[in-house]
Design a protein around this motif. Structure first.
Motif: not given
Length: 326
Positions: A242, A246-250
């Motif tokens: 997480w 960037e408030n996202r998961s990769e």
């Protein structure tokens, strides 16, 4: 109870139509539950419903009151419904405390055994009574009374027409009721997808283990789609992080562990014991994807593949090196 009494009851050819009819109905109901094609037809509901709502109570009443003067026919029918509604839940409650639980096979077997035992007791007690004291279904009397009431010789043309209309209305009501029961309105279409731990509970999942060691879960799929479905379950070992800024998961890596086809009939649930092994120490998530009928090709990967699934589940895991250095 003596041998002579048993011979009188079961060895002299005495039989009673209502008790024989109950056993025949019970046998047909069991066939419609287990015989292929029949168990998917409306006959299953038509024959099985009385086995739950009427027949156990009727058999019990027949055993308790073998004589025709003890209770009248209307009371016998009413008590049959009432006692069935009482007996069936009690049998279910008793099964709940057994290793078999409340499942189809134990319920069918228990109700069948109870009904057959009550029929045998009823036959024994009724056969020992004098013929004029035994209870018999007054079918001929009912027919004669109905014919006299509905189609008497001194009836006018209008009254006769009203009698026919009444019979048609009763038949229409019965047919409509059967249709509503047999062909219920479809509700929401959905599929249950869940994971259980080793103790068959939603707990004690394998979440911290050395790489290369076998782990175990139970994957459950419950079909409520109103049709048989061929599901495909995919399991993946993923490395996902997480990114808070960037408030996202990769997703950094995604390795396919297994692809499991499973066919489930409507309103049935399949629970699949599943063993898996993760060799990637960097994996931190086990992803379970459920597809219906077909899966995307290999060009669909990562988050796109997860989003393309019909249902998805995951377990966060800590995969340690094969030998703990600490």
């Amino acid at each position: 109870m003596t041998i002579e009494d048993l011979y009188t009851a079961f060895g002299t050819g005495i039989w009673f139509r209502d008790l024989t009819g109950i056993l025949l109905w019970l046998g047909i109901a069991v066939l419609t539950i287990y015989v292929p094609y029949l168990n998917e037809s409306p006959l299953r509901i038509i024959f099985a419903l009385p086995v739950v709502l009427f027949i156990p109570g009727y058999a019990l009443i027949a055993a308790l009151f073998p004589g025709k003067e003890e209770i009248d026919t209307l009371e016998r029918v009413a008590l049959s419904f009432g006692l069935s509604i009482a007996v069936v839940p009690l049998i279910g409650l008793a099964l709940n405390y057994t290793p078999w639980g409340i499942r189809l096979d134990p319920i069918v077997l228990s109700l069948s055994i109870f009904t057959v035992m009550m029929v045998l007791v009823a036959h024994y007690r009724r056969a020992l009574l004098a013929p004029d004291e035994r209870f018999v279904l007054p079918v001929r009397e009912w027919y004669a009374e109905a014919k006299t009431e509905l189609f008497s010789e001194d009836q006018s043309t209008l009254d006769r027409a009203l009698s026919y209309i009444l019979i048609v209305a009763i038949l229409a009501a019965v047919i409509t009721t059967v249709f509503v029961i047999v062909v219920p309105k479809e509700g929401e279409h959905f599929t249950e997808f869940y994971i259980l731990g080793e103790e068959e509970m939603a707990a004690d999942y394998p979440d911290r283990f050395p790489a290369g060691t076998p782990q175990f879960v139970i994957i459950g799929v419950g079909n409520h789609e109103y049709t048989a479905v061929n599901y495909i379950i995919e399991t993946w070992a993923m490395n996902q992080t997480w990114i808070a800024e960037e408030n996202r998961s990769e997703i950094y890596s995604m390795d396919l562990l297994d692809q499991i086809p499973v066919a489930v009939m409507h309103n049935e649930t399949a629970e699949i014991p599943y063993n898996f092994t993760v060799t990637d120490v960097g994996a931190n998530r086990i992803q379970f994807l459920l597809f219906m009928d077909a899966v995307p090709d290999d060009s669909v990967s990562g988050a796109e593949r997860v989003n393309a699934s019909y249902r998805d589940l995951h377990l966060w895991v800590d995969v340690r090196p094969p030998y703990d250095q600490t």
